[in-house]
Write a protein that holds these residues in place. Sequence first.
Motif, PDB file in Angstrom:
ATOM      1  N   THR A   3       0.821  -1.106  -0.024  1.00  0.00           N
ATOM      2  CA  THR A   3       0.087   0.111  -0.194  1.00  0.00           C
ATOM      3  C   THR A   3       0.901   1.100   0.162  1.00  0.00           C
ATOM      4  N   ASN A 139       7.603  -0.622  -4.632  1.00  0.00           N
ATOM      5  CA  ASN A 139       6.722  -1.580  -4.238  1.00  0.00           C
ATOM      6  C   ASN A 139       7.571  -2.858  -4.122  1.00  0.00           C
ATOM      7  N   ASP A 149       2.051  -7.052   2.825  1.00  0.00           N
ATOM      8  CA  ASP A 149       0.917  -6.184   3.467  1.00  0.00           C
ATOM      9  C   ASP A 149       1.781  -4.734   3.976  1.00  0.00           C
ATOM     10  N   VAL A 151       2.891  -1.077   4.376  1.00  0.00           N
ATOM     11  CA  VAL A 151       2.510   0.277   3.864  1.00  0.00           C
ATOM     12  C   VAL A 151       3.779   1.274   4.000  1.00  0.00           C
ATOM     13  N   VAL A 188      -4.258   7.014  -1.707  1.00  0.00           N
ATOM     14  CA  VAL A 188      -3.689   5.770  -1.235  1.00  0.00           C
ATOM     15  C   VAL A 188      -4.062   4.754  -2.450  1.00  0.00           C
ATOM     16  N   ARG A 190      -3.110   0.710  -3.422  1.00  0.00           N
ATOM     17  CA  ARG A 190      -2.696  -0.810  -3.149  1.00  0.00           C
ATOM     18  C   ARG A 190      -2.560  -1.316  -4.437  1.00  0.00           C
ATOM     19  N   VAL A 199      -7.665   3.493  -3.294  1.00  0.00           N
ATOM     20  CA  VAL A 199      -8.346   3.340  -2.075  1.00  0.00           C
ATOM     21  C   VAL A 199      -8.897   4.660  -1.847  1.00  0.00           C
ATOM     22  N   LEU A 211      -6.636   1.931   6.500  1.00  0.00           N
ATOM     23  CA  LEU A 211      -5.454   1.778   6.133  1.00  0.00           C
ATOM     24  C   LEU A 211      -4.351   0.822   6.866  1.00  0.00           C
TER      25      LEU A 211
END
Length: 242
Positions: A3, A139, A149, A151, A188, A190, A199, A211
Amino acid sequence: MTTLLLVRHGLTAMTGPLLAGWTPGVALDERGRAQVRALGGRLAPVPLAAVVSSPLDRCLETADAVAAGRDGIEKVRVDERFGEVRYGDWTGRPLKELAEEPLWRVVQAHPSAARFPGEDGEALADAQHRAVTAVRDWNARIAGEHGEDAVYAVCSHGDIIKAIVADALGLHLDQFQRIQAAPASVTVIRYTELRPFVVRLNDVGGDVADLLPPPPRSEDEENGGDAGGAGGRGDAAVGGGA
């Protein structure tokens, strides 16, 4: 599902009337400092694996506010690819004046064809390419270091954020002017194996509970059970979902 929180810098004295671009020494003004303090507090519940920033002062100040007081984040990481579009000879000029230039209409209606004048002027398509490439690189890095998962936050600039969002939405760059990224806003995205999901867009005050990373999956879910809709693959729920 890495995310990404895309954070635009807070207000400066040049935000709005002038095209700041890569002008050195453009810091947040009093309004901007108040904005990013509030933003840092609002994002405090969200565990961030990293905070990455454009090298420009206004973004570094914003990133520092987001990173302040967080365990595990020793410093803000800088990536020049998240820097502002290089506006060349337009840098520092009033927007009202630039709106009279023939190139202005191209930037508004056909930005994929726009290249800013001057030796260091950049094409908007090139700016989008470098920024999206940077997102893909980060990423992979964040997922590799912190899990799928994780962020993380990137502090950047309006046109760069809009270009990244256009890519995530599968929009041609010529549609990116339909997207808005206000000062100190959070957008945001994902990223999954199948596609990105936008998002939030241009959020300037919402709750952040959604979040937070999901709880650890059970053994049944790991072995192929229902892992949160569409078999845990990150598919969009048919009919819109919840």
